[in-house]
Each structure stands twice: as structure tokens, then as C-alpha cells.
Write a protein that holds these residues in place. Sequence first.
Motif, short mmCIF file in Angstrom:
data_model
loop_
_atom_site.label_atom_id
_atom_site.label_comp_id
_atom_site.label_asym_id
_atom_site.label_seq_id
_atom_site.Cartn_x
_atom_site.Cartn_y
_atom_site.Cartn_z
N VAL A 1 10.04 3.02 -10.11
CA VAL A 1 9.19 4.25 -9.60
C VAL A 1 8.82 4.60 -8.09
O VAL A 1 9.14 6.08 -8.19
N ALA A 2 8.36 3.70 -7.42
CA ALA A 2 7.43 4.34 -6.32
C ALA A 2 9.10 5.07 -5.54
O ALA A 2 8.79 6.00 -4.85
N ARG A 3 10.57 3.96 -5.86
CA ARG A 3 11.40 4.43 -5.14
C ARG A 3 11.62 5.51 -5.11
O ARG A 3 12.27 6.41 -4.39
N LYS A 4 11.35 6.33 -6.36
CA LYS A 4 12.11 7.37 -6.51
C LYS A 4 11.83 8.77 -6.33
O LYS A 4 12.45 9.86 -6.26
N ALA B 1 0.99 -1.48 0.29
CA ALA B 1 -0.34 -0.34 0.24
C ALA B 1 0.61 1.13 -0.14
O ALA B 1 1.35 2.25 -0.73
N HIS B 2 1.68 1.36 0.59
CA HIS B 2 3.24 2.33 0.79
C HIS B 2 3.60 2.32 -0.61
O HIS B 2 4.11 3.40 -0.94
N THR B 3 4.29 1.01 -1.02
CA THR B 3 4.56 1.60 -2.04
C THR B 3 3.58 2.07 -3.64
O THR B 3 3.81 2.89 -4.71
N PHE B 4 2.33 1.66 -3.50
CA PHE B 4 1.39 2.03 -4.22
C PHE B 4 1.01 3.39 -3.90
O PHE B 4 1.20 4.57 -5.33
N TYR B 5 1.26 3.57 -2.84
CA TYR B 5 0.96 5.70 -2.52
C TYR B 5 2.11 6.36 -3.36
O TYR B 5 1.96 7.50 -3.87
N PHE B 6 3.07 5.47 -3.16
CA PHE B 6 4.42 6.66 -3.83
C PHE B 6 4.45 6.77 -5.18
O PHE B 6 4.42 7.47 -5.87
N ARG C 1 12.47 8.83 -2.56
CA ARG C 1 13.92 9.12 -2.57
C ARG C 1 13.50 10.89 -2.72
O ARG C 1 14.44 11.45 -2.20
N GLU C 2 12.77 11.66 -3.79
CA GLU C 2 13.01 12.87 -3.75
C GLU C 2 12.23 13.86 -2.48
O GLU C 2 12.43 14.77 -2.11
N LEU C 3 11.49 12.53 -1.82
CA LEU C 3 10.71 13.56 -0.83
C LEU C 3 11.70 13.21 0.60
O LEU C 3 11.44 14.07 0.39
#
Lengths: 245, 420
Positions: A115-118, A68-73, A121-123
Motif C-alpha cells: 500500500v505504501a509503495r502505491k 517510518a518512511h513506509t509508515f508515512y506513505f 509511486r503516485e507521488l
Amino acid sequence: MSRYLYDGTVEGLLSVAARMLAESSEPEQATLDERQNTLFEDGVFIETDAAAAEMFFSRLRQEAPDAAHTFYFFILAEKEGMETSLLRYLILALRHGNKVNGNLADAAVRDIITVARKAQRELHRFKGILRFEKLRDGAYLAKMEPDHNILQPLAGYFSSRLRAEDWFIYDVRRRTAARWHSGTLRLGTIEQFTAPALSEDELRIQALWQTFFRTIAIPDRKNFRLQKSNMPMKYWRYLTEKQEL
Amino acid sequence: METFDKLQILSGAARYDASCASSGSRRDGSAYGTGNTSRSGICHSWSDDGRCISLLKILLSNDCIYDCAYCVNRVTNPVPRASFSAREVVDLTMEFYRRNYIEGLFLSSAVMQSPDQTMERMVSVAQLLRNEERFGGYIHLKIIPGSSSELVSRAGLFADRISVNIELPSSESLKRLAPQKGKQAILEPMSLIGKEIRNSIVERKVSRRAPRFAPAGQSTQMIVGASPESDFQILKLSQGLYRKMNLKRVYYSAFVPVNEDNRLPVLASPPLLREHRLYQADWLMRFYGFSAEEILSDDVPNLEESFDPKTAWALRHPEFFPVEINRADYAALLRVPGIGLTSARRIVAARRFSIITPESLKKIGVVMKRAKYFITCSGRTFEKIDRQQALLKSRFLLGDGGDTAVKKPPKQLILSGLFS
């Protein structure tokens, strides 16, 4: 192979996922695209069902909170054209639970996580490089142009850090803003932005920071390449230490 | 003197302290105060030397009575002197913090009249920040060697991290280059801090109201290249500090000649590659399960310039390889050059779903140009694994899998402040 279409909203996408789950169809056998409304478009359009979408998401949060966390990002990344992978990822997440994020050998899982990790990372980067300026009325204002739509989590972060202050964060490109005022956070859009006047001592503090920024570097170890790779120039526009005063 | 001039002098004097970490502590902001800390630490900017800026790093004063050979602030150096008042430091910290320039304050100082008098003033800055400004951000306090245990204990109650600089890797060098700082004056506060941290952790298990003592732990720093110790001596010292004193970090600072002194070596430039290799070896000890004795020995007392210490170890231990990606345990994976903490973790996670193929290895993040000599994937080799060290070494040196740091000597390579 079945081709699904949806209206391009997050709820619409979740509705498709909910439908596939209900019909227990195989995600390998499905593709998903945004409906373009052209005459010869083929595929099954799935009507957005807000209730089903919400149910699907709350189930995801319960059974696979990491996913869910990954999906959000992933959503914050505003990436288009990856619906098929996302659909597969969501179905796999409910099938495997949190473990799904370990399945990096699966192309869809890997793409979504990348994609989510990017966005994540920017956050994290903006938690460091966002710069506030003090305004005449005592409130603080920060402007930014992030690649990903990180305003909401970023404002959430600052609402526990700068709790005693009043502040705004303004996303210049998306024209969205967050406002923290006497203990409540509100998000909205700004149609017309006029730069407010700065407080009297603001330029003095900025000059002090620039002085510190200059002298803290060890002259024998100058390394502009490393500086730029850690802090890409696209972010310099709103950095106090990189402005001419 | 204007705050501007003071800031210039006292940040310029503080820049040789390598520590910049703001990690390891988690504190929620209070409802009426400003600031919290984040466990992972946050970099706010990167200065022209490429190092991360996370904390407002300044000295309270550079007006020193000591005469340490390597130090820019020593009493015999003709540099302009300045001292901040506690209020000035507090105001700067708060103004910078509210604008999100910094994570908090790093406060060190020259020894003004005596260690105790200096330490007392430094502690009072931290106290003002915490009690009057209700500052919840990060505070790193440097402990002045020789200050009383009562002041050290007070410092730990206000600061997130405290540190005592060990300065040089041996007591002989300390005696020669920093005659006023005794070994005991450095080690005593270190072990006191270690004890207080352990006590506080135990007490907080009993009662959540028990005070926290330096929740981000203690660190130290030593200068590399100003004295004749070998890398092996340095690594054994660090290993002891990690194991016995429970330190979070040991920082290595390449010696930058700032004084002319016949006790000091003459160097063309700071030994940055050596500093880089020491950090790599330090990482191997802290995260990769290596001991100092595995990395170096009395026969090979210095780290190789042309290979990173992990590759050097792998080349010396052909019997350990090849490592089978689909079966080896986490600890063995960590020993493969080209596989780091993240890719080892990912390999272990991905194996639960399916057998790992050579193609997915690369996508997982393994640096194949280095790893390919040391692994098999379901029995398949990537390169003919050559047991002849000399040949393998030359292939690495020719750039196929070698360390890019060597081909272009690094001007600057320093840790990001993100790891504690």
C-alpha cells in the motif's frame, strides 16, 4: 487473542502500538479496529495519548527510518481496515529495525509495504504530470485529483524546484491546497474554490506545448495502448496536452 | 517565421533521437533560480507513440550541409527549413519548465555552416540558461562530430549529459551512409568527454568547488537495421563503449525509412522487435552481469526473435540449472528467467528472516510461469526439469512461460526514461 479499539486517528493508532510495546504483548495475538460506538462492540478501547504516540514515532524514526518512511506513505494512502497489519508491522519494525522491510514473506509486512509503495509511486508520477497554469497576477496554479493524499510531500518537492515562483497546488477532491509564497510553504483547506483568471500569454504557451506534444511522436510508431498504460486516462483531466484549447 | 512553425519543424526533426533520460544528475535548486534535477529522472508525459517525454527535445536548426542517407534533414531532402535563435530556445525552455511540462532541454542540431559554428551556438544556449536564467534543470547537449575540443569542454560544464551519436555500428557503414562524418570525428570527442568526466570526479573529491563536468555522463545512439551488421557486432561495440569509454547508455533506434535512397534497405516497417531484443541484451550487460560473448557468438550472431536473450541463454545452458532459491547467490539468481533485479534483491533480503516457500516466491514478484523450469525451492522442483531443449522450447513457444511480445509483435517498445 485481545481485541483493541481506537478512535481512528493516526495518534490513536500509535498510542495502541506504544501500549503494546510497553506491555510487550505479542502482535500475533492482537487485532485492532476503529471504534464504531455500537452497543455490543467488544474490545478494549485505548485512549489516545498524544505524548506516547509522538514518543513511539520518534523512536521508530530513530531505530527504523525506512519503516517510518513506509509508515508515512501508508498513512497518505488513506487505506482503511488494515489496522491489525499496521500494528504488527510497527511492532516488528522496532524489533528488527530497518531490516523489517526485507521480510516480505510476512503477510502483514508485505501488505503494508504494498500500500505504501502505491502512494509513493503516485507521488513520483505527479512530480511529472502535475501541470501549472500562469495566473494574471503572475502566480502559478496546479489542480489535481490524486488517489492518495500526496499534497504535502508533493508541495515539498516543488518548493525546492520552483523556488523563485509563487504557486498553489490544489487537491480538488480533498479540497486541500498548498501555497508557496515568498519562500514559505503553507498547507490548508479551501472551502470555496473560484477559478482565477489566466495570464494573457497562458493560452499561447499551452498551444505551443500541444504543438510539441503532437509532433514529437514518430508517426510510424503510433502506439496508443502503450501511451495509456504509461499514463492512465484518469489523469488526463488536468493534463494541458490533453485539453481542447 | 512564427515560433509555432519553428517548433513544429524543429521538434519533428528531433523526434528520431531516442534518448529521453533525465536521470543521473542531482542538483539542488539555487535560492534565486528555477529548477533542480532528480537522480532518478522524471517522465512528464507520454506521446502518441508511447514514448516518455521528459525533455523539450528540439533541434536548434535543421538546415544541414551534410547528406547522410538515413537522415530526414539531409541537404538533398526537400523539407522546410528553420532555425531557432538562442533566445527563443531559452524562453520556450523556461516557460515549459515553470509549468512543469518538462525536466529540461535536449538540444541537438543539424550542421549549419560548420561543426564549430553550430556547436558554438548550441553551447551559448546552455550558457544563457545557466548564467542568465539561473536554470537548474536538466540539459542534454548533443555534440556535433568534428567540433573543437575547446567547445566540447565548454559544453560539458553547462550540460548534465552530453552525447555524440555513433550513428552506425561500423566505420564501413558510416563511410557508405554518412560520408561526411568520419569515425575519428565521433570517437575523439567521446574519449575526450570520458577523460573530462573522470578528471572532474577526481578533482571534486579534492575540492567540492571544482566544476562538475557532465554529471549525468555521456550516452550515444546508433541506428539498427539500416546497415548489415549482426547483433553480435552491435553488442560487442556497446560492450566496448560501456567498458572503455564509460558510457552511461547506448541507445538503439530502429531504422525508420524517411528517405528513398538506393544505399538503404527497403523495409516494410521499422525493425521494432529487433530493437527491443537489443535493449534486453543491453540490460543483461549493464545490470545482470552478462558479457556480449555469453549472449551471442560467431555461430549464433543474431538474437532470437521468439525468446528474450536471457531465456535463450538459459535454454543453451541446462548445466547451470536448477538454481536453489534458498541458497544461490545474487548473481546466480539474476540468471534465472523470470527473476529480475528487484525480485533477486527481495529474495536475498527475505531469506534472512525465514526460508522462502513456493507461495511467497510469487508474492515477492517472481514470474513463476517462466522461472518454474529453472529453480528449486528447498530442493522441491516445480516442473519436471526437462533437459531436452527442444521440448522446453516448444513449451515456451506454446505460450506457457513464453514472451508475450512474440505472440503479439510489439508496435513499440521503448525504455522508460527512468533508468539512466
